[in-house]
Design a protein around this motif. Structure first.
Motif, PDB file in Angstrom:
ATOM      1  N   GLN A  16     -23.484  -3.506   7.905  1.00 20.26           N
ATOM      2  CA  GLN A  16     -24.347  -2.352   7.650  1.00 20.26           C
ATOM      3  C   GLN A  16     -24.046  -1.224   8.635  1.00 20.26           C
ATOM      4  O   GLN A  16     -23.977  -0.042   8.255  1.00 20.26           O
ATOM      5  N   ALA A  17     -23.840  -1.599   9.900  1.00 23.37           N
ATOM      6  CA  ALA A  17     -23.519  -0.593  10.919  1.00 23.37           C
ATOM      7  C   ALA A  17     -22.146   0.028  10.647  1.00 23.37           C
ATOM      8  O   ALA A  17     -21.962   1.245  10.811  1.00 23.37           O
ATOM      9  N   GLU A  18     -21.181  -0.812  10.220  1.00 21.13           N
ATOM     10  CA  GLU A  18     -19.853  -0.290   9.900  1.00 21.13           C
ATOM     11  C   GLU A  18     -19.920   0.705   8.745  1.00 21.13           C
ATOM     12  O   GLU A  18     -19.259   1.750   8.763  1.00 21.13           O
ATOM     13  N   TRP A  19     -20.711   0.391   7.723  1.00 23.57           N
ATOM     14  CA  TRP A  19     -20.874   1.323   6.605  1.00 23.57           C
ATOM     15  C   TRP A  19     -21.495   2.643   7.062  1.00 23.57           C
ATOM     16  O   TRP A  19     -21.096   3.728   6.609  1.00 23.57           O
ATOM     17  N   LYS A  20     -22.472   2.516   7.946  1.00 23.51           N
ATOM     18  CA  LYS A  20     -23.142   3.726   8.449  1.00 23.51           C
ATOM     19  C   LYS A  20     -22.144   4.620   9.182  1.00 23.51           C
ATOM     20  O   LYS A  20     -22.089   5.839   8.965  1.00 23.51           O
ATOM     21  N   HIS A  21     -21.314   4.008  10.061  1.00 25.83           N
ATOM     22  CA  HIS A  21     -20.315   4.780  10.806  1.00 25.83           C
ATOM     23  C   HIS A  21     -19.251   5.334   9.857  1.00 25.83           C
ATOM     24  O   HIS A  21     -18.806   6.480  10.004  1.00 25.83           O
ATOM     25  N   TYR A  22     -18.855   4.509   8.869  1.00 27.29           N
ATOM     26  CA  TYR A  22     -17.836   4.939   7.913  1.00 27.29           C
ATOM     27  C   TYR A  22     -18.330   6.141   7.099  1.00 27.29           C
ATOM     28  O   TYR A  22     -17.616   7.133   6.930  1.00 27.29           O
ATOM     29  N   GLU A  23     -19.552   6.023   6.584  1.00 24.47           N
ATOM     30  CA  GLU A  23     -20.101   7.105   5.761  1.00 24.47           C
ATOM     31  C   GLU A  23     -20.311   8.382   6.584  1.00 24.47           C
ATOM     32  O   GLU A  23     -20.100   9.497   6.081  1.00 24.47           O
ATOM     33  N   GLN A  82     -18.488   9.269   9.175  1.00 25.88           N
ATOM     34  CA  GLN A  82     -17.167   9.865   9.373  1.00 25.88           C
ATOM     35  C   GLN A  82     -16.655  10.519   8.089  1.00 25.88           C
ATOM     36  O   GLN A  82     -16.045  11.598   8.127  1.00 25.88           O
ATOM     37  N   GLN A  83     -16.901   9.865   6.937  1.00 25.60           N
ATOM     38  CA  GLN A  83     -16.473  10.449   5.672  1.00 25.60           C
ATOM     39  C   GLN A  83     -17.133  11.800   5.418  1.00 25.60           C
ATOM     40  O   GLN A  83     -16.493  12.742   4.916  1.00 25.60           O
ATOM     41  N   SER A 103     -15.126  15.277   5.100  1.00 24.09           N
ATOM     42  CA  SER A 103     -15.328  16.150   3.945  1.00 24.09           C
ATOM     43  C   SER A 103     -15.692  17.567   4.373  1.00 24.09           C
ATOM     44  O   SER A 103     -15.197  18.556   3.808  1.00 24.09           O
ATOM     45  N   LYS A 104     -16.549  17.624   5.393  1.00 23.21           N
ATOM     46  CA  LYS A 104     -16.983  18.935   5.890  1.00 23.21           C
ATOM     47  C   LYS A 104     -15.805  19.703   6.496  1.00 23.21           C
ATOM     48  O   LYS A 104     -15.626  20.909   6.249  1.00 23.21           O
ATOM     49  N   LEU A 159      -8.637  17.002  12.273  1.00 21.08           N
ATOM     50  CA  LEU A 159      -8.509  15.994  11.216  1.00 21.08           C
ATOM     51  C   LEU A 159      -7.300  15.096  11.451  1.00 21.08           C
ATOM     52  O   LEU A 159      -7.363  13.879  11.251  1.00 21.08           O
ATOM     53  N   ALA A 160      -6.193  15.718  11.880  1.00 19.09           N
ATOM     54  CA  ALA A 160      -4.955  14.955  12.099  1.00 19.09           C
ATOM     55  C   ALA A 160      -5.108  13.948  13.223  1.00 19.09           C
ATOM     56  O   ALA A 160      -4.523  12.860  13.190  1.00 19.09           O
ATOM     57  N   LYS A 161      -5.882  14.308  14.263  1.00 24.60           N
ATOM     58  CA  LYS A 161      -6.055  13.427  15.426  1.00 24.60           C
ATOM     59  C   LYS A 161      -7.129  12.354  15.210  1.00 24.60           C
ATOM     60  O   LYS A 161      -7.245  11.417  16.001  1.00 24.60           O
ATOM     61  N   MET A 162      -7.914  12.518  14.182  1.00 20.14           N
ATOM     62  CA  MET A 162      -9.058  11.618  13.974  1.00 20.14           C
ATOM     63  C   MET A 162      -8.587  10.187  13.677  1.00 20.14           C
ATOM     64  O   MET A 162      -7.694   9.961  12.865  1.00 20.14           O
ATOM     65  N   ASP A 163      -9.188   9.227  14.355  1.00 22.26           N
ATOM     66  CA  ASP A 163      -8.919   7.803  14.113  1.00 22.26           C
ATOM     67  C   ASP A 163      -9.811   7.353  12.960  1.00 22.26           C
ATOM     68  O   ASP A 163     -10.985   7.059  13.134  1.00 22.26           O
ATOM     69  N   ARG A 164      -9.232   7.321  11.778  1.00 26.35           N
ATOM     70  CA  ARG A 164     -10.039   7.105  10.584  1.00 26.35           C
ATOM     71  C   ARG A 164     -10.432   5.630  10.429  1.00 26.35           C
ATOM     72  O   ARG A 164      -9.594   4.741  10.558  1.00 26.35           O
TER      73      ARG A 164
END
Length: 658
Positions: A260-267, A269-270, A274-275, A300-305
């Motif tokens: 649940q925490a991973e989804w929260k962080h993922y969403e 970041q997404q 997007s912004k 965006l390029a440096k972001m650890d996705r």
């Protein structure tokens, strides 16, 4: 102390990676479960740890002199010995000591030795040493130990002389496990040890393993078993390993919270991506904002996705639905007897199944549970009595022997032949919900694994839309994820259930009542498995109390009738005071037990933290740091053992007071 470490281990199958960068630490007296869906590589990893295979990358290091016992899935014992001879062979060293003792005894009774004082004293000294060694190695108790373990696995004295070659496959597997337990290895690796065990044997095995002096590494689909035996869980999924502390239930809760925490962080970041992308797209071509847009692009390029959580998991999703409703009375069996060729296994058997009930049938292996189901279905005649179905009852049957499948057919034709008017597309969609996708539907049934055959049988059952499902061991061969999906499907079913299962966790999740089958017939318990166990315990305690009261009554009747009778008022006062004192002791013990539980939990957290630090590559490579951490861990472990001993002692005192 660390017994064994798995460090950055990888396994490939051709070009595919089964798992990578797997890390695992097994401490002295560890209780570890390895979980993951079928095909994740659990058994493959166990074979590496047991030394049967080697990793493609990484290494497995272990303490010098570590002894490992390994039981693979359905690994039977192959021997021409009798059952007793095979178990006794574990104690070959004791047999030599015993023979040496008898030889020395003969020498000590030899007149020539007695006459030579020096020789006699040396022989006596040697005898004393050998006898001490024999006693310290449980020489006078090892036969009782063998009998205890064999009895736990339902091998009684009347079969001790039976050859191992005469046993069934399941019995040979049980005997292989029994022999491993007697060998007392430092690390016991068990791959599905609960297969072929009935509930009574499972309960005994849980108790035995809880007090096992060595470490345990276990793969099992029996969640009830894991809850009672392990206190660490390693989850092998998505080609990698994640470590959790606690039993299976605690692992499930912690993993759910982590995802649940991973989804929260993922969403989150997404949304941020997007912004930023939107800003870049709108402003990159404008002269006034192009620098800011370029800055966002660099950001965006440096972001650890972050990867999408659980993106490669596949879970079956299905349901059972009744095409029409039955009457309120679904099944009646009255004073029946079941068995084969006139030999009665259980009688009298009684069942009164009503609409929407979910009744679990339990009992030891060989007592006639499956026979009862087959007799109800008319496949095997009752020795006495009959089954009467209610109005509009339509039965669907899940056969644990999987005889309802045709080996020469494909997965697709197995279903389509029974439902020829259903479009192929719909058949494929239904199979897909049971995880048969793509080329899987063209597989011949004789090439399917046990788990795949089980899922196919459930698919067939789901398509029949019956209102009364009779299931014989439906969780056999299913991994934990599939079992949980089946539980949900059965709980949502708008019909009636009658099922045999040794999966106690499954029974707790599904059953509204439990029927125990024994040689003296059936007994109904109006609750889940835990309720059934509580009631059985109450019955045992009541029987014990009744026997004790009868013995005391008989003793009192035989006592001197002329003894003085104490004043009833004084006796009542003494009883009241004793009761008050007992209540005070109970409250004091309850507070102390709770405090010790909290202390153990804190110490476990400290030990976990230290172990995690020890597993870091920079620490593991530094002998000085590793030694310091090991001393700290030994201190915490010693404190935990003392707290655990205190807790056990006080919990037993509290139980006696209760």
């Amino acid at each position: 102390m660390i017994l064994l470490q798995v460090q950055q281990v990888m396994r490939r199958f051709g070009a595919d990676v089964l798992f990578d960068n797997v890390q695992m630490d097994i401490q002295d007296h560890a209780r570890v479960a390895l979980v993951g869906r079928n095909g994740a590589g659990k058994s493959t990893l166990l074979k590496m740890i047991a030394g049967e295979t080697v990793p493609d990358e990484g290494q497995i290091s272990m303490r010098k002199g570590l002894t490992i016992g390994y039981l693979a899935q359905d690994q039977g014992l192959n021997s021409a010995n009798s059952i007793w001879e095979e178990m006794s062979s574990v104690f070959a060293g004791l047999h030599k000591l015993e023979a040496q003792m008898h030889q020395l005894e003969d020498q000590l009774s030899d007149p020539a030795v007695i006459a030579d004082q020096a020789t006699y004293e040396q022989t006596l000294k040697t005898y004393d040493q050998v006898q001490t060694d024999f006693q310290q190695q449980n020489g006078y108790g090892y036969q009782a130990e063998i009998r205890g373990v064999l009895h736990g696995f339902q091998f009684d004295a009347d079969v001790y002389d039976k050859s191992v070659t005469e046993l069934s496959g399941g019995q040979k597997t049980q005997l292989a496990l029994a022999k491993l337990l007697l060998e007392k290895r430092d690390l016991l690796i068990l791959d599905e040890p609960t297969n072929h065990l009935d509930v009574e044997t499972l309960t005994w095995l849980e108790s035995y393993l809880q007090s096992y002096t060595g470490s345990l590494l276990i793969v099992s689909h029996d969640r009830y078993f894991l809850d009672r035996v392990v206190n660490e869980v390693y989850d092998l999924s998505h080609h990698e390993m994640v470590h959790y502390t606690g039993n299976y239930d605690q692992y499930v809760q912690t993993k759910a919270a982590r995802i649940q925490a991973e989804w929260k962080h993922y969403e989150k970041q997404q949304a941020e991506i997007s912004k930023l992308e939107d800003f870049v797209n709108r402003n990159i071509v404008r002269a006034s904002t192009t620098k800011r847009a370029q800055s966002r692009r660099k950001q965006l390029a440096k972001m650890d996705r972050l990867e999408r959580p659980d993106s490669d998991d596949k879970t079956a999703h299905f349901g059972f639905h009744a095409s029409k409703q039955s009457g309120n009375i679904v099944l009646t069996v009255k004073d029946a007897a079941v068995g084969y060729q006139g030999q009665i296994l259980s009688a009298p058997d009684n069942l009164n199944v009503k609409k929407h009930e979910a009744i679990a049938i339990v009992g030891p292996n060989g007592i006639g549970k499956s026979t009862l189901l087959k007799s109800i279905l008319g496949q095997i005649p009752f020795i006495k009595g009959q089954a009467v179905f209610g109005t509009n009852v339509v039965t669907g049957y899940y056969d644990q022997e999987q005889k309802n499948l045709h080996d020469r057919k494909t997965v697709l034709s197995e279903l389509w032949d029974e439902h020829p008017t259903t479009p192929e597309k719909d058949i494929r969609t239904i199979l897909g919900s049971f995880l048969f996708t793509g080329e899987d539907v063209d597989k011949p049934i004789n090439a399917l694994s046990g788990g795949e055959r089980a899922r196919l049988l459930l698919t067939k059952l789901a398509m029949q839309n019956d209102n009364f499902l009779i299931l014989d061991e439906p969780t056999n061969h299913l991994d934990i994820d599939s079992r949980e999906v089946l539980e949900v499907a059965l709980n949502d079913f708008d019909g009636t259930l009658l099922f045999v299962s040794h999966d106690r966790y499954f029974i707790n999740q599904v059953a509204t009542s439990v029927v125990e089958v024994s040689p003296t017939g059936t007994e109904l318990f109006l609750g889940d498995y835990d309720y059934y166990i509580d009631k059985k315990q109450e019955q045992a305690e009541f029987a014990e109390a009744a026997a004790s009261a009868a013995a005391e009554s008989e003793s009192a009747a035989n006592a001197d009738q002329t003894s003085a009778v104490p004043d009833s008022r004084s006796k009542g006062q003494q009883t009241y005071q004793a009761s008050k004192q007992q209540q005070r002791e109970k409250r004091k013990l309850e507070r102390s037990v709770a405090a010790l539980e909290e202390k153990m939990s804190t110490l476990e957290s400290q030990a976990t933290s230290i172990q995690e630090q020890m597993s870091q590559p920079e620490v593991f490579a530094d002998a000085v740091k590793l030694q310091d951490f090991q001393k700290e861990l030994d201190t915490v472990t010693a404190e935990h053992e003392q707290a655990e001993n205190d807790w056990t002692e006080q919990a037993e005192q509290l139980e006696n007071l209760d």
